[in-house]
Design a protein around this motif. Structure first.
Motif, mmCIF file in Angstrom:
data_model
loop_
_atom_site.group_PDB
_atom_site.id
_atom_site.type_symbol
_atom_site.label_atom_id
_atom_site.label_comp_id
_atom_site.label_asym_id
_atom_site.label_seq_id
_atom_site.Cartn_x
_atom_site.Cartn_y
_atom_site.Cartn_z
ATOM 1 N N HIS A 4 110.381 44.737 59.390
ATOM 2 C CA HIS A 4 111.428 43.997 60.104
ATOM 3 C C HIS A 4 112.843 44.410 59.699
ATOM 4 C CE1 HIS A 4 109.327 41.112 62.655
ATOM 5 N NE2 HIS A 4 108.359 41.152 61.751
ATOM 6 N N LYS A 5 112.954 45.620 59.155
ATOM 7 C CA LYS A 5 114.268 46.135 58.755
ATOM 8 C C LYS A 5 115.107 45.089 58.015
ATOM 9 C CE LYS A 5 113.510 49.982 60.955
ATOM 10 N NZ LYS A 5 112.952 50.937 59.998
ATOM 11 N N PRO A 6 114.672 44.716 56.838
ATOM 12 C CA PRO A 6 115.362 43.635 56.128
ATOM 13 C C PRO A 6 116.706 44.086 55.565
ATOM 14 C CG PRO A 6 113.738 44.639 54.713
ATOM 15 C CD PRO A 6 113.616 45.340 56.039
ATOM 16 N N SER A 7 117.482 43.127 55.159
ATOM 17 C CA SER A 7 118.711 43.453 54.441
ATOM 18 C C SER A 7 118.308 44.133 53.140
ATOM 19 C CB SER A 7 119.503 42.175 54.167
ATOM 20 O OG SER A 7 118.670 41.204 53.566
ATOM 21 N N PRO A 8 119.134 45.044 52.678
ATOM 22 C CA PRO A 8 118.726 45.874 51.538
ATOM 23 C C PRO A 8 118.476 45.065 50.262
ATOM 24 C CG PRO A 8 121.038 46.236 52.118
ATOM 25 C CD PRO A 8 120.478 45.355 53.165
ATOM 26 N N PHE A 9 117.519 45.561 49.477
ATOM 27 C CA PHE A 9 117.194 44.946 48.187
ATOM 28 C C PHE A 9 116.772 46.072 47.256
ATOM 29 C CE2 PHE A 9 112.622 45.513 48.136
ATOM 30 C CZ PHE A 9 112.369 45.815 49.470
ATOM 31 N N THR A 10 116.855 45.843 45.963
ATOM 32 C CA THR A 10 116.491 46.914 45.022
ATOM 33 C C THR A 10 115.544 46.440 43.928
ATOM 34 O OG1 THR A 10 118.395 46.462 43.593
ATOM 35 C CG2 THR A 10 118.704 48.062 45.384
ATOM 36 N N ALA A 11 115.135 45.166 43.996
ATOM 37 C CA ALA A 11 114.252 44.679 42.934
ATOM 38 C C ALA A 11 113.206 43.718 43.477
ATOM 39 C CB ALA A 11 115.072 43.983 41.845
ATOM 40 N N ILE A 12 111.973 43.912 43.043
ATOM 41 C CA ILE A 12 110.893 43.002 43.419
ATOM 42 C C ILE A 12 110.312 42.365 42.159
ATOM 43 C CG2 ILE A 12 108.597 42.779 44.452
ATOM 44 C CD1 ILE A 12 109.226 45.179 46.210
ATOM 45 N N VAL A 13 110.300 41.051 42.148
ATOM 46 C CA VAL A 13 109.598 40.320 41.089
ATOM 47 C C VAL A 13 108.322 39.780 41.735
ATOM 48 C CG1 VAL A 13 109.673 38.365 39.514
ATOM 49 C CG2 VAL A 13 111.765 39.674 39.983
ATOM 50 N N ALA A 14 107.186 40.338 41.337
ATOM 51 C CA ALA A 14 105.932 39.935 41.987
ATOM 52 C C ALA A 14 105.290 38.765 41.250
ATOM 53 C CB ALA A 14 104.971 41.108 42.055
ATOM 54 N N GLY A 15 104.545 37.976 41.989
ATOM 55 C CA GLY A 15 103.880 36.803 41.425
ATOM 56 C C GLY A 15 102.780 37.168 40.448
ATOM 57 N N ASN A 16 102.174 38.324 40.647
ATOM 58 C CA ASN A 16 101.278 38.865 39.626
ATOM 59 C C ASN A 16 101.115 40.374 39.814
ATOM 60 O OD1 ASN A 16 99.321 39.342 41.563
ATOM 61 N ND2 ASN A 16 97.779 37.976 40.651
ATOM 62 N N ASP A 17 100.341 40.982 38.953
ATOM 63 C CA ASP A 17 100.231 42.437 38.963
ATOM 64 C C ASP A 17 99.575 42.964 40.230
ATOM 65 O OD1 ASP A 17 101.354 42.542 36.417
ATOM 66 O OD2 ASP A 17 99.394 42.415 35.439
ATOM 67 N N LEU A 18 98.619 42.195 40.743
ATOM 68 C CA LEU A 18 97.926 42.614 41.957
ATOM 69 C C LEU A 18 98.917 42.680 43.128
ATOM 70 C CD1 LEU A 18 95.140 43.051 40.961
ATOM 71 C CD2 LEU A 18 94.694 40.627 41.339
ATOM 72 N N LEU A 19 99.746 41.665 43.242
ATOM 73 C CA LEU A 19 100.757 41.666 44.297
ATOM 74 C C LEU A 19 101.737 42.820 44.089
ATOM 75 C CD1 LEU A 19 101.518 37.829 44.590
ATOM 76 C CD2 LEU A 19 100.170 39.262 46.145
ATOM 77 N N ALA A 20 102.094 43.068 42.839
ATOM 78 C CA ALA A 20 103.007 44.171 42.546
ATOM 79 C C ALA A 20 102.386 45.497 42.981
ATOM 80 C CB ALA A 20 103.327 44.198 41.055
ATOM 81 N N LEU A 21 101.098 45.613 42.757
ATOM 82 C CA LEU A 21 100.400 46.831 43.150
ATOM 83 C C LEU A 21 100.388 46.960 44.679
ATOM 84 C CD1 LEU A 21 99.022 49.147 41.776
ATOM 85 C CD2 LEU A 21 96.903 47.837 41.733
ATOM 86 N N GLY A 22 100.203 45.855 45.346
ATOM 87 C CA GLY A 22 100.301 45.854 46.805
ATOM 88 C C GLY A 22 101.684 46.313 47.242
ATOM 89 N N ALA A 23 102.684 45.881 46.505
ATOM 90 C CA ALA A 23 104.059 46.293 46.806
ATOM 91 C C ALA A 23 104.219 47.800 46.610
ATOM 92 C CB ALA A 23 105.040 45.531 45.927
ATOM 93 N N TYR A 24 103.628 48.323 45.533
ATOM 94 C CA TYR A 24 103.629 49.777 45.316
ATOM 95 C C TYR A 24 103.160 50.489 46.588
ATOM 96 C CZ TYR A 24 104.013 50.082 40.119
ATOM 97 O OH TYR A 24 104.416 50.071 38.814
ATOM 98 N N HIS A 25 101.999 50.067 47.072
ATOM 99 C CA HIS A 25 101.397 50.713 48.238
ATOM 100 C C HIS A 25 102.337 50.646 49.436
ATOM 101 C CE1 HIS A 25 97.002 50.038 46.657
ATOM 102 N NE2 HIS A 25 97.747 50.742 45.841
ATOM 103 N N SER A 26 102.867 49.452 49.657
ATOM 104 C CA SER A 26 103.713 49.237 50.816
ATOM 105 C C SER A 26 104.986 50.079 50.738
ATOM 106 C CB SER A 26 104.057 47.750 50.925
ATOM 107 O OG SER A 26 104.862 47.517 52.043
ATOM 108 N N LEU A 27 105.605 50.082 49.568
ATOM 109 C CA LEU A 27 106.827 50.874 49.394
ATOM 110 C C LEU A 27 106.546 52.340 49.709
ATOM 111 C CD1 LEU A 27 108.230 49.335 46.061
ATOM 112 C CD2 LEU A 27 109.195 49.085 48.360
ATOM 113 N N ARG A 28 105.437 52.807 49.186
ATOM 114 C CA ARG A 28 105.083 54.216 49.362
ATOM 115 C C ARG A 28 104.947 54.554 50.840
ATOM 116 N NH1 ARG A 28 100.413 54.825 45.757
ATOM 117 N NH2 ARG A 28 101.924 54.246 44.149
ATOM 118 N N THR A 29 104.197 53.717 51.561
ATOM 119 C CA THR A 29 103.990 54.019 52.986
ATOM 120 C C THR A 29 105.279 53.864 53.779
ATOM 121 O OG1 THR A 29 103.314 51.745 53.482
ATOM 122 C CG2 THR A 29 101.570 53.301 52.919
ATOM 123 N N HIS A 30 106.269 53.190 53.200
ATOM 124 C CA HIS A 30 107.547 53.070 53.889
ATOM 125 C C HIS A 30 108.576 54.067 53.361
ATOM 126 C CE1 HIS A 30 105.761 49.342 55.359
ATOM 127 N NE2 HIS A 30 106.691 49.342 56.301
ATOM 128 N N GLY A 31 108.101 55.037 52.617
ATOM 129 C CA GLY A 31 108.980 56.093 52.146
ATOM 130 C C GLY A 31 109.951 55.668 51.052
#
Lengths: 337, 337
Positions: A237-264
DNA sequence: GTGAAAGCGCTAACAT
DNA sequence: ATGTTAGCGCTTTCAC
């Protein structure tokens, strides 16, 4: 399963009464019996290969020496250490742990707890973080012993063991703030989980306190997939820019890894990510994950300790034990560019 | 733990005999009793909140509906799926699993199994891969039901469930051979483990068959540290060149990752690495690990199934079930340069 | 210091 | 179709 040797068998051979054998074999009562007789009986019991029948003993003493442990899912890597912590305290004290997985389903949980009660467990260690507070109050009035672990809930009438969620989130944000980040995302766990609430709440408070921009993204479960899906949706959804993610746990953080990667997006060059739990293998991810260490083994030990202590001093207040957490800085967080 | 409602309580209120209540509540025997009576008794039981006492029932029926599960260590990520597989088969059939961790120690294992027997478990699922064959034979003659899982041993008188270790190693080597590798290392697990033996043996055979140079390095445990230590030691001795590592399991492969990195070697550019098990998170390592998938959940299911089937047909031959494995190609293997 | 006996809650054989 | 009885293996009063 087998033609077991019973107390009566030993008694017959020894030419004494079953009661005497019982007293002789129990360290608690052996002083009621002639030392010589004890020796003789012990010897015969050993020769015959006598093993006590815990079930029969339990029926008589009304103690099963079994503790029910209710967790969401054993394959979530934070739980094996917790279970082993529980075990490490229980086993030397003659107790066994009966572990059940609720899969985060409240109905399943009720069924499982019922089956644990039918098995006459002496107490419950409950590590499922969602609802069911009514059920717990009901248990409490019925005299069921229990300890909550890894969940926090103001209304619950039982002792509670948790990691210091608030301090963990604070440490995470302070670390990121020191690196110059100002625009934050919190990938929050499912909102029916008590830990989720506290972590999200602290996130909001701390962002405010430090004058940072924080945005909360909710997920549907504490899993890699849920984290990835929620993050994907957000990034699409083309969000406003951000540079830090605090994940609720490691699994979610890992999901974020995947997502970031696929979004370049690169972690940590474009976005810093912090997990929570310091579960096994976080150090081997790409990049090695900065996360908050939670002492799950110790939580298990403490929960078991609190449970057994209830058996002694009946009316102990529902204490609340908060175990310290610590930030483990690895390579998923970096200076803001 | 609580003033439980007993069968006798229900009988008294219903104005019938405890025996009748027992028969009415048991689906197996309810047809022996008047439909109307059953309805009435069921209703009263529900109103009173009656729950059967599994312990008392077990004492009488000589079945505890409990299965002992012996694993080395729950924190080894291959075991939670296996345990959940066991559970998924047992629970719907009224059984519970009592899990114990031996930490790979034979003496501990014996103590734990004894405590399981004292708890009158109806059978054992044993997933510890090391020795103790004498003990198992002894159990067998004593009429103890058991199933072995994830371990293979010719002399053992019990049904066995394993992954196809040989096929897995073959597939791994063929994959590497196709990539042009000719100089191999096998990071083998501890030699008292049956899976270690088979994997190492197949490694040797296959290297010979394909005309490759294979060298075996022994480790002391199936752990990251043991893998890293063994590999470090090997690399420190300026070995003859090699370009492919077939590890005994994913943990050892991960240890190899660490070791290669500290020795300035890149995976997969300099050395290709293959793990074994496809445990959780292998896809998130750096690089994502090529490994052999082993269906641990299914192994658990199958083990539970074989165990319960023994309860029915007494003298079943000790069947041997081998579950298919498959190579998961990711990024830790590459063309030889 | 030890024996005798009761009983934990349930099921299953035997009666009726 | 249901009541009666015994007993699973153990602990624990109560006697002696």
């Amino acid at each position: 399963m087998r033609n077991r040797v019973t107390l009566a068998d030993v008694a017959k051979i020894a030419g004494v009464n079953p009661g005497t054998v019982s007293r002789s074999l129990n360290p608690q009562t052996e002083n009621q019996v002639n030392k010589e007789t004890v020796r003789k009986i012990r010897k015969i019991a050993k020769e015959l290969g006598y093993t006590p029948n815990t079930v029969a003993r339990g029926l008589r003493t009304r103690k099963s020496l079994t503790i029910g442990v209710v967790i969401p899912d054993l394959t979530n890597p934070i739980f094996p250490p917790l279970v082993r912590g529980v075990d490490s305290y229980l086993l030397p004290r003659g107790y066994s742990a009966l572990i059940v997985n609720s899969d985060g389903n409240v109905d399943t949980e009720l069924v499982l707890i019922n089956s644990l009660m039918e098995r006459q467990v002496d107490g419950l260690i409950i590590a499922t973080g969602h609802g069911g507070d009514e059920m717990l109050k009901d248990f409490h009035t019925r005299g069921v012993y229990a300890v909550m672990v890894n969940r926090e809930s103001p209304g619950v009438p039982y002792p509670t063991v948790t990691g210091d969620d608030g301090a963990g989130i604070s440490a995470a944000i302070e670390h990121l703030a020191a690196l110059g980040h100002t625009e934050y995302i919190h990938l929050a766990g499912p909102s029916d989980s008590s830990t989720s609430k506290i972590r999200a709440h602290t996130f909001t408070i701390e962002c405010k306190r430090l004058g940072l921009n924080g945005k909360i993204i909710k997920t549907t479960a504490y899993s890699i997939e849920a984290g990835q899906t929620a993050m994907d949706k957000f990034l699409d959804h083309k969000p406003s820019p951000f540079t830090a993610i605090v994940a609720g746990n490691d699994l979610l953080a890992l999901g974020a890894y995947h997502s970031l990667r696929t979004h370049g997006l690169n972690c940590p060059d474009d976005v810093s990510v912090i997990g929570f739990n310091n579960m096994p293998f976080t150090n081997d991810f790409q990049p090695p994950m900065t996360t908050v260490n939670v002492p799950h083994f110790d939580m298990g030990v403490e929960a078991a300790r609190l449970l057994l202590s209830q058996f002694e001093d009946e009316e102990s207040a529902p204490v609340k034990v908060t175990l310290p957490v610590s930030l483990i800085i690895r390579e998923s967080t970096a200076l803001k560019k």
